[in-house]
Design a protein around this motif. Sequence first.
Motif, mmCIF file in Angstrom:
data_model
loop_
_atom_site.group_PDB
_atom_site.id
_atom_site.type_symbol
_atom_site.label_atom_id
_atom_site.label_comp_id
_atom_site.label_asym_id
_atom_site.label_seq_id
_atom_site.Cartn_x
_atom_site.Cartn_y
_atom_site.Cartn_z
ATOM 1 N N GLU A 56 0.376 -1.296 -0.108
ATOM 2 C CA GLU A 56 0.227 0.340 -0.273
ATOM 3 C C GLU A 56 0.816 1.608 -0.015
ATOM 4 O OE1 GLU A 56 -3.736 1.874 2.698
ATOM 5 O OE2 GLU A 56 -3.249 -0.784 2.995
ATOM 6 N N PHE A 57 0.362 2.007 -0.889
ATOM 7 C CA PHE A 57 1.157 3.411 -0.537
ATOM 8 C C PHE A 57 1.075 4.430 0.343
ATOM 9 C CE2 PHE A 57 1.234 7.859 -2.213
ATOM 10 C CZ PHE A 57 2.746 7.682 -2.768
ATOM 11 N N ASP A 58 2.204 4.465 0.532
ATOM 12 C CA ASP A 58 2.015 5.179 2.007
ATOM 13 C C ASP A 58 2.496 7.054 1.668
ATOM 14 O OD1 ASP A 58 2.530 7.194 4.236
ATOM 15 O OD2 ASP A 58 3.917 5.751 5.472
ATOM 16 N N PHE A 64 5.289 12.332 1.038
ATOM 17 C CA PHE A 64 5.128 14.086 0.788
ATOM 18 C C PHE A 64 5.484 14.538 1.749
ATOM 19 C CE2 PHE A 64 1.825 12.601 -2.266
ATOM 20 C CZ PHE A 64 2.285 13.396 -3.772
ATOM 21 N N LYS A 65 5.614 14.134 3.045
ATOM 22 C CA LYS A 65 5.694 15.048 4.325
ATOM 23 C C LYS A 65 7.673 15.277 3.782
ATOM 24 C CE LYS A 65 5.654 14.675 9.335
ATOM 25 N NZ LYS A 65 6.102 13.711 10.922
ATOM 26 N N GLY A 66 8.346 16.714 4.404
ATOM 27 C CA GLY A 66 8.538 17.368 4.111
ATOM 28 C C GLY A 66 9.557 17.725 2.674
ATOM 29 N N LYS A 67 8.709 17.383 2.007
ATOM 30 C CA LYS A 67 8.906 17.760 0.385
ATOM 31 C C LYS A 67 8.236 19.295 0.097
ATOM 32 C CE LYS A 67 10.525 13.326 -1.357
ATOM 33 N NZ LYS A 67 9.281 11.624 -0.116
ATOM 34 N N THR A 68 8.689 19.376 -0.700
ATOM 35 C CA THR A 68 8.327 20.725 -1.948
ATOM 36 C C THR A 68 7.595 20.502 -2.987
ATOM 37 O OG1 THR A 68 9.892 21.875 -0.625
ATOM 38 C CG2 THR A 68 9.230 23.078 -2.189
ATOM 39 N N GLU A 128 -3.141 21.672 3.156
ATOM 40 C CA GLU A 128 -3.241 21.019 4.466
ATOM 41 C C GLU A 128 -4.224 20.035 3.650
ATOM 42 O OE1 GLU A 128 -3.784 22.332 7.472
ATOM 43 O OE2 GLU A 128 -1.879 23.394 7.145
ATOM 44 N N PHE A 129 -4.313 19.676 2.575
ATOM 45 C CA PHE A 129 -5.546 19.037 2.089
ATOM 46 C C PHE A 129 -4.341 17.255 1.550
ATOM 47 C CE2 PHE A 129 -8.263 22.312 1.746
ATOM 48 C CZ PHE A 129 -9.369 21.748 2.662
ATOM 49 N N ILE A 130 -3.220 17.850 1.394
ATOM 50 C CA ILE A 130 -2.781 16.361 0.766
ATOM 51 C C ILE A 130 -2.000 16.218 1.788
ATOM 52 C CG2 ILE A 130 -0.106 16.263 -0.811
ATOM 53 C CD1 ILE A 130 -0.689 18.744 -2.039
ATOM 54 N N PRO A 131 -1.841 14.472 1.991
ATOM 55 C CA PRO A 131 -1.307 13.718 2.864
ATOM 56 C C PRO A 131 0.758 14.448 2.802
ATOM 57 C CG PRO A 131 -2.254 12.702 2.257
ATOM 58 C CD PRO A 131 -2.395 13.573 0.915
ATOM 59 N N GLY A 132 1.157 14.007 4.393
ATOM 60 C CA GLY A 132 2.536 14.725 4.918
ATOM 61 C C GLY A 132 2.788 16.504 4.424
ATOM 62 N N LYS A 133 1.243 16.664 4.171
ATOM 63 C CA LYS A 133 1.383 18.572 4.390
ATOM 64 C C LYS A 133 2.726 18.857 4.097
ATOM 65 C CE LYS A 133 -1.977 18.938 7.698
ATOM 66 N NZ LYS A 133 -2.623 18.088 7.709
ATOM 67 N N PRO A 134 2.502 18.761 2.113
ATOM 68 C CA PRO A 134 3.708 19.820 1.290
ATOM 69 C C PRO A 134 4.281 20.325 1.352
ATOM 70 C CG PRO A 134 2.674 17.914 0.163
ATOM 71 C CD PRO A 134 2.441 17.907 1.264
ATOM 72 N N ARG A 135 5.220 21.399 1.171
ATOM 73 C CA ARG A 135 5.516 22.820 1.123
ATOM 74 C C ARG A 135 4.815 23.120 -0.411
ATOM 75 N NH1 ARG A 135 10.271 25.087 -0.224
ATOM 76 N NH2 ARG A 135 10.335 27.881 -0.028
ATOM 77 N N LEU A 158 5.840 15.965 -7.980
ATOM 78 C CA LEU A 158 6.563 16.393 -6.995
ATOM 79 C C LEU A 158 6.295 18.560 -8.201
ATOM 80 C CD1 LEU A 158 9.443 15.500 -4.883
ATOM 81 C CD2 LEU A 158 6.941 16.407 -4.391
ATOM 82 N N THR A 159 6.152 17.904 -9.196
ATOM 83 C CA THR A 159 6.567 18.770 -10.704
ATOM 84 C C THR A 159 4.591 18.882 -11.339
ATOM 85 O OG1 THR A 159 8.840 19.310 -10.844
ATOM 86 C CG2 THR A 159 7.747 20.221 -12.141
ATOM 87 N N LEU A 160 4.145 20.155 -11.112
ATOM 88 C CA LEU A 160 3.150 20.197 -11.468
ATOM 89 C C LEU A 160 2.792 21.579 -11.846
ATOM 90 C CD1 LEU A 160 0.644 18.855 -7.765
ATOM 91 C CD2 LEU A 160 1.317 17.154 -9.805
#
Length: 404
Positions: A70-72, A77-81, A107-114, A138-140
């Motif tokens: 299962e994808f965690d 995403f935690k700590g990522k930008t 706020e809605f993304i798991p891990g709350k990335p910057r 990480l690039t959108l």
Amino acid sequence: MLRIGKKLAAVGVMSLVLALVLIACGGDDPTPTPKPAATATPVPAPTATPKPGVTPDPTATPTPAPKEPEFDAEAYFKGKTIRIMVGFNPGGGTDAQARYMSKAWPEFIPGKPRIVVTNMTPVLTERNFVWNSKPDGLTLAVEATPGIFDMTAPGAQFDMREVTMIGVTSGREGLWVINGEMGYDCFESAWGGSETLTIGQSAPTPADLGSYGVLGWLADEFNVPLEIRNVAAAGSAEQYLMMERGDVNSWLSGTLWDQFPRTRPDWLPNGFIRPFADMSVPGFDLGNNGQMDFHCPNVADAHLDEAQTAIYNAFRGPQIYAAKNVVGPPGMEKGVANALRNALADAMNDEKFASDMQGFTGIKNNFSGGEAAQQQLIETTQAFLDKKDDVDKIIEAVHAKYVK
């Protein structure tokens, strides 16, 4: 007598011996002993004898397929930008939406990335950059259109059938507004008119003209005086300035009707601009934006027959079926893509997020989830490519006649 007696005695002895022999052999026994039932001797199953030097294969035991881990998303995403790319300069609607999302979406993304926003112009360069980025989520990009016309422009490296669609936040609307000092009301009042409508678009080649080719086609169909001015950049920020400076007297756009009360609150009340043509997809009504009603009718619904509508849709559908949308590079891992799609759906379904974004940007929400939007993008792109030869002929003629 003695001799006869001896003979009889001999016969008796012989008879006794024969009787004993018969008894021993089971001869005339009045209660014969039954023979035991025959028991079948089991025959062993044939066993194949392996050939010399050959080891027989062991009996196969089915092995259950391993479960996909299962994808965690939280850990990923935690700590990522996350970098959101915008293909226009700051100040336009696309840039405004990207900047709102950079603040509220984490706020809605798991891990709350910057999330940070990067403006890269022109839009073709930005789309190429995202297309060639690592598909790690990480690039959108927040895009102003589906990009279907853009992919046919010289230098385009992307195919919109293969990008990863995260979701569509708005779409289906389009408008053509004019300077209030012009003598026209709605589109039909300009048929056979004498005042030239001028509009700005970055169109050095016919392919760059894209969906703006529909204006030249309409001008030919209804005898409307038109000039398309080739400019270096034609995003919302540049269009505002061109209208204010008087470089052009009209503007074709997608989501601006609901933005004007926020971005230029005096334009409509003071009559600086006026509605001219509802250029939305057939059946869509721009309605009231809080300042006034877009009283001019939908061009396709009011003025076009079936054959004309097919041409109109070939131009407008790829441009406005989805206005603001979030995309990523092709080949994004399923767990990453689904986490971002779910996070965008959660945000757009959150009343505060959705209403605050609409209030901040002035863009009316019209959300479509990532999987459905992905399929629609593939189908719309393919439908356009199937008609591309006909569209190209029209664009080339329009470019030669109207672009100055």
